[in-house]
Scaffold this motif. Structure first.
Motif, PDB file in Angstrom:
ATOM      1  N   ASP A  44     -15.342  -3.116   2.113  1.00  0.00           N
ATOM      2  CA  ASP A  44     -14.178  -3.998   2.104  1.00  0.00           C
ATOM      3  C   ASP A  44     -13.430  -3.885   0.788  1.00  0.00           C
ATOM      4  O   ASP A  44     -12.203  -3.781   0.762  1.00  0.00           O
ATOM      5  N   VAL A  46     -13.426  -1.389  -1.216  1.00  0.00           N
ATOM      6  CA  VAL A  46     -12.750  -0.094  -1.275  1.00  0.00           C
ATOM      7  C   VAL A  46     -11.461  -0.147  -0.463  1.00  0.00           C
ATOM      8  O   VAL A  46     -10.400   0.304  -0.912  1.00  0.00           O
ATOM      9  N   LEU A  47     -11.543  -0.736   0.720  1.00  0.00           N
ATOM     10  CA  LEU A  47     -10.344  -0.837   1.555  1.00  0.00           C
ATOM     11  C   LEU A  47      -9.249  -1.626   0.849  1.00  0.00           C
ATOM     12  O   LEU A  47      -8.072  -1.282   0.917  1.00  0.00           O
ATOM     13  N   ASP A  48      -9.660  -2.699   0.160  1.00  0.00           N
ATOM     14  CA  ASP A  48      -8.684  -3.481  -0.615  1.00  0.00           C
ATOM     15  C   ASP A  48      -7.999  -2.608  -1.654  1.00  0.00           C
ATOM     16  O   ASP A  48      -6.789  -2.620  -1.804  1.00  0.00           O
ATOM     17  N   VAL A  50      -7.708   0.590  -1.653  1.00  0.00           N
ATOM     18  CA  VAL A  50      -6.858   1.589  -1.006  1.00  0.00           C
ATOM     19  C   VAL A  50      -5.504   0.969  -0.650  1.00  0.00           C
ATOM     20  O   VAL A  50      -4.455   1.563  -0.884  1.00  0.00           O
ATOM     21  N   THR A  51      -5.551  -0.248  -0.100  1.00  0.00           N
ATOM     22  CA  THR A  51      -4.297  -0.911   0.260  1.00  0.00           C
ATOM     23  C   THR A  51      -3.436  -1.178  -0.967  1.00  0.00           C
ATOM     24  O   THR A  51      -2.233  -0.923  -0.961  1.00  0.00           O
ATOM     25  N   THR A  52      -4.073  -1.666  -2.025  1.00  0.00           N
ATOM     26  CA  THR A  52      -3.324  -1.930  -3.259  1.00  0.00           C
ATOM     27  C   THR A  52      -2.692  -0.643  -3.779  1.00  0.00           C
ATOM     28  O   THR A  52      -1.527  -0.625  -4.181  1.00  0.00           O
ATOM     29  N   GLN A  54      -1.892   1.925  -2.045  1.00  0.00           N
ATOM     30  CA  GLN A  54      -0.803   2.281  -1.131  1.00  0.00           C
ATOM     31  C   GLN A  54       0.446   1.468  -1.465  1.00  0.00           C
ATOM     32  O   GLN A  54       1.545   2.021  -1.533  1.00  0.00           O
ATOM     33  N   GLU A  55       0.266   0.170  -1.711  1.00  0.00           N
ATOM     34  CA  GLU A  55       1.403  -0.688  -2.038  1.00  0.00           C
ATOM     35  C   GLU A  55       2.093  -0.208  -3.302  1.00  0.00           C
ATOM     36  O   GLU A  55       3.315  -0.082  -3.356  1.00  0.00           O
ATOM     37  N   ASN A  56       1.289   0.097  -4.314  1.00  0.00           N
ATOM     38  CA  ASN A  56       1.868   0.531  -5.582  1.00  0.00           C
ATOM     39  C   ASN A  56       2.584   1.867  -5.442  1.00  0.00           C
ATOM     40  O   ASN A  56       3.637   2.080  -6.031  1.00  0.00           O
ATOM     41  N   THR A  58       4.003   2.952  -2.764  1.00  0.00           N
ATOM     42  CA  THR A  58       5.269   2.694  -2.080  1.00  0.00           C
ATOM     43  C   THR A  58       6.296   2.149  -3.059  1.00  0.00           C
ATOM     44  O   THR A  58       7.458   2.553  -3.040  1.00  0.00           O
ATOM     45  N   ASP A  59       5.869   1.229  -3.951  1.00  0.00           N
ATOM     46  CA  ASP A  59       6.774   0.696  -4.983  1.00  0.00           C
ATOM     47  C   ASP A  59       7.389   1.830  -5.779  1.00  0.00           C
ATOM     48  O   ASP A  59       8.604   1.906  -5.965  1.00  0.00           O
TER      49      ASP A  59
END
Lengths: 80, 699
Positions: A44, A46-48, A50-52, A54-56, A58-59
């Motif tokens: 979990d 790690v998934l968090d 990865v998402t963070t 991904q968000e950065n 994209t920014d």
């Protein structure tokens, strides 16, 4: 040599008699459950991450695009 | 709601809600809320981090205000939003892929080599079995190559390679499944958002009702060409029902009183009154998904060529490996040829390309049921339009009713509407709407409605036989005559309108003039389609020759067929296909469905008849015909990308093999290059096909 063989034989017997019961006991199950919970938590986390990430990313990507748009616009303005 | 700003860009802001995590439902609510404002152009909510990225236009303060005023409780969200969100599915697959990656690399760190060996061998068995299975079916497919590569890797003790190959294959499989699920889901989402109406049998006769208000035990009437909305039992009537969506059997079965019928099946002929035993509501979305998946299965006999490109390589790879062994007598070198897993790279890149193309198409309001239809569109050189609803506007209107029997015009319109409201066709809808606008309400005055697809309707009004429909139907099939004193009036009917004839007792009662104005973009679309490589642009219509000629000339179409019957449309498509053409059919009514299903790619307009949408391979939004151009463009670019990927993968990896055999490159370097190129191509395959500014133009 003989002794070692005997020892191993004895160990095997004991494991056959008691070990399996130990490994499938309630306490052991608890240990397994905690271990699994730990692994799931790690996943979990790690998934968090990865998402963070991904968000950065994209920014950064969107900002980069904005910069380039600005540049093109300036160049166009200068050209006109 | 409280929030913090995490990132601030130009017209874009990423915020974090004061929570650790959002449930799928909460994330859907927030996203729905954000998107409901005009100022917010785009919003994406990440449930895992409780973050939201917002692209806005206008005042930044207004955005803060919007977010501050948000609360989960006060936002009203229609249930369908949750049913169709797809958020959970994406999360699942995302989860699966990340887990696979973690397991793959994690076990290298944690597990000792001996255990990894056992793990690898056990997992290899699955892939080997797959390969053996395809061999048993006498197919030389990629699976065989995979199995060989894995087997040889295991046998030579190269467990890391075996596990690498299996890892990439697994990722590819997951992506492929995701692609499919996602396209099916997209489609179901579109379909389930259309609120359905059903004919409910009440004491006062048939009433058109929202399907959501139907309860168990109610009786509903379903007619030809319509989807049965609920599970139930036949109360009366007899019909041929196509149950392909339930059983996979494409032959329709006969249903009569007392038999069970299933939601999602289609009446091909006849009419049924059904006593509802189970109402929809929940699970409606799932049902549609199931329906589409089943119909996909029927079609999958011919798999997409692109998806099977990799198969072509199998014999060559085997040959190359054999040759290497013959020449070098070195088993390791021979195996190393097998080991270059073209298939992994292809399997990653292909579904990703198709997935992103389908996604891109959906941004243009195009729903595609599968990659192979994009392929068909790319190759197509012939496009056939059904006139009504495609070339012309989706909403034809009644211009005038001309009486031939001295009854008042409004009365005739009322009777015509009473018949036509049972017929799922845009012209019929025009009549009903016209009557409604004039405030001409009617009680059901006719008896049983008989359908005759595309030609018209026959029934009885006050004991008189009443027919309404095209010239062909009314005058040639039903042998209706024109009152003697009105012949002149009949001959002077204006040609620029479509004519709908209404007759009672074998005598013409009225002619309803229907204006079906051409869409304003049609001419340009036709021109651009021609530029895009369509050699034949064909228009088909049931209308008379003169109207057809006029519309065709206006649209710039040179090939047209007037007074066409539905069977003829399908026949034409078949003939064109037999002549070596790849054909697209665009249509919107039940009468188009035979042609839609025989065409290489059938395109339905999204507000057309249910059966047309169900049969069609691609659905486009009704407002804009220009999406056809976008569709063709995306398809062509997709094929280009697939071909490029194929060449790049084969070329690059062949070079790697060559260098490997020659001994110019160490195995680990070539493995790095191989994996790197696979990932890079995969990423490149996910980018948009159409250039950005074009997209904005057409939006």
């Amino acid at each position: 040599m003989k002794l070692k063989g005997l020892g191993l034989f004895a160990l095997g017997t004991v494991f056959g008699l008691e070990g399996i019961r130990l490994l499938s006991s309630k306490d052991a199950k608890k240990v397994y459950t905690y271990c699994t919970a730990g692994v799931l938590r790690v996943k979990d986390a790690v998934l968090d991450q990865v998402t963070t990430l991904q968000e950065n990313c994209t920014d950064i990507y969107e900002d980069a695009k904005a910069i380039n748009e600005e540049r093109t616009k300036k160049e166009e303005d200068a050209g006109v | 709601m409280k929030y913090t700003v995490k990132h601030e860009g130009k017209n874009r802001v990423r915020i974090h809600l004061a929570m650790k995590r959002l449930s799928f439902r909460e994330a859907d609510i927030f996203e729905y809320y954000l998107k409901s404002f005009d100022e917010i152009r785009e919003a994406k909510v990440y449930e895992r981090t409780a973050d939201a990225a917002i692209v806005y236009s206008g005042d930044r303060l207004r955005i803060s205000d919007i977010i501050e005023r948000f609360s989960f409780e006060d936002t009203e969200v229609p249930e369908s939003v949750f049913e169709c969100s797809g958020r959970e599915m994406s999360a699942q697959y995302y989860d699966r892929i990340v887990t696979t990656v973690i397991l793959h690399f994690g076990k290298r760190i944690i597990l000792p080599f001996s255990l990894r060996r056992i793990w690898g061998t056990v997992k290899a068995a699955k892939y080997i079995w797959r390969g053996v299975k395809t061999l048993k079916n006498r197919h030389l497919q990629v699976e065989v190559l995979d199995a060989l590569a894995i087997t040889s890797a295991v046998l030579t003790g190269d467990y890391d390679t075996a596990s690498n190959v299996m890892f990439l294959l697994k990722i590819g499989d997951t992506l492929e499944e995701w692609t499919h699920k996602r396209s099916v889901d997209n489609l179901a989402r579109r379909m389930s958002l259309n609120i359905d109406k059903v004919w409910l049998m009440t004491e006062d006769g048939e009433v058109l009702t929202d399907s959501s208000s139907v309860a168990c035990g109610d009786r509903v009437i379903v007619r030809m060409g319509n989807v049965i909305p609920f599970d139930g039992e036949v109360d009366s009537g007899e019909a041929m029902v196509n149950q392909a969506s339930m059983t996979g059997e494409s032959e329709p079965v006969n249903k009569s009183t007392g038999m069970s019928v299933f939601a999602g099946t289609v009446i091909e002929e006849g009419e049924l009154t059904i006593r509802v035993t189970q109402t929809g509501g929940c699970g409606r979305f799932d049902r549609i998904v199931k329906m589409i998946e089943e119909s996909e299965k029927l079609k999958s006999s011919l798999e997409s060529r692109a998806e099977r490109l990799a198969d072509r390589l199998v014999p060559y790879t085997l040959l190359a490996s054999g040759l290497t062994w013959l020449i070098s007598r070195n088993i390791t070198k021979a195996v190393s040829v097998l080991m270059v897993d073209y298939s992994c790279a292809l399997k990653m890149a292909m579904p990703l390309s198709v997935l992103s193309a389908i996604k891109e198409a959906s941004e243009h309001d195009i729903t595609v049921k599968g990659g192979k239809f994009l392929e068909a569109v790319a190759d197509a050189d012939t496009i056939v339009f059904d006139k009504t609803g495609t070339i012309t506007k989706a909403q034809p209107t009644v211009v005038k009713v001309i009486s031939f029997n001295d009854e008042p015009e409004d009365e005739l319109l009322r009777q015509a509407a009473c018949l036509e409201e049972h017929f799922p066709h845009s012209v019929a809808r025009a009549v009903v709407d016209a009557a409604f606008e004039k405030g001409l309400l009617h009680e059901e005055m006719h008896t049983n409605v008989e359908y005759i697809v595309a030609h018209g309707i026959a029934s009885e009004i006050d004991g008189q036989k009443a027919v309404i429909g095209s010239y062909h139907f009314v005058f040639e099939d039903e042998l209706v005559t024109i009152p003697d004193d009105k012949k002149e009036q009949f001959d002077s009917l204006p040609d620029e309108y479509s004519h709908l004839y209404f007759a009672k007792n074998g005598m013409l009662s009225a002619c309803i003039l229907i204006a079906d104005p051409m869409r304003k973009e049609t001419r340009e679309v036709v021109e651009r389609l021609r530029e895009q490589g369509f050699e034949h642009i064909v228009m088909m219509t049931g209308d008379n020759e003169k109207t057809a000629a006029k519309i065709a000339a206006e649209a710039g179409i040179t090939e047209y067929y007037a007074e066409v019957l539905p069977e003829d449309k399908a026949k034409f498509v078949e003939k064109a296909k037999a002549g070596g053409h790849r054909v697209i059919m665009v249509g919107d009514g039940i009468n188009d469905s035979p042609a839609l299903s025989v065409a290489d790619a059938g395109i339905a307009i999204s507000d057309g008849a249910q059966i047309a949408r169900q049969i069609a391979d691609i659905t486009i939004a009704s407002e804009n015909l220009e999406s056809l151009i976008a569709l063709k463009k995306i398809s062509i670019l997709l094929m280009k990308r697939i071909r490029f990927n194929y060449k790049a993968i084969v070329g690059f990896n062949t070079t790697l093999i060559g260098l490997g055999i020659a001994g110019a490159m160490s195995p680990s370097t070539s493995a790095m290059l191989h994996n790197g190129s696979t990932v890079a191509l995969g990423l490149k395959s996910m980018t948009s096909l159409l250039p950005e500014e074009k997209k904005e133009q057409s939006l």
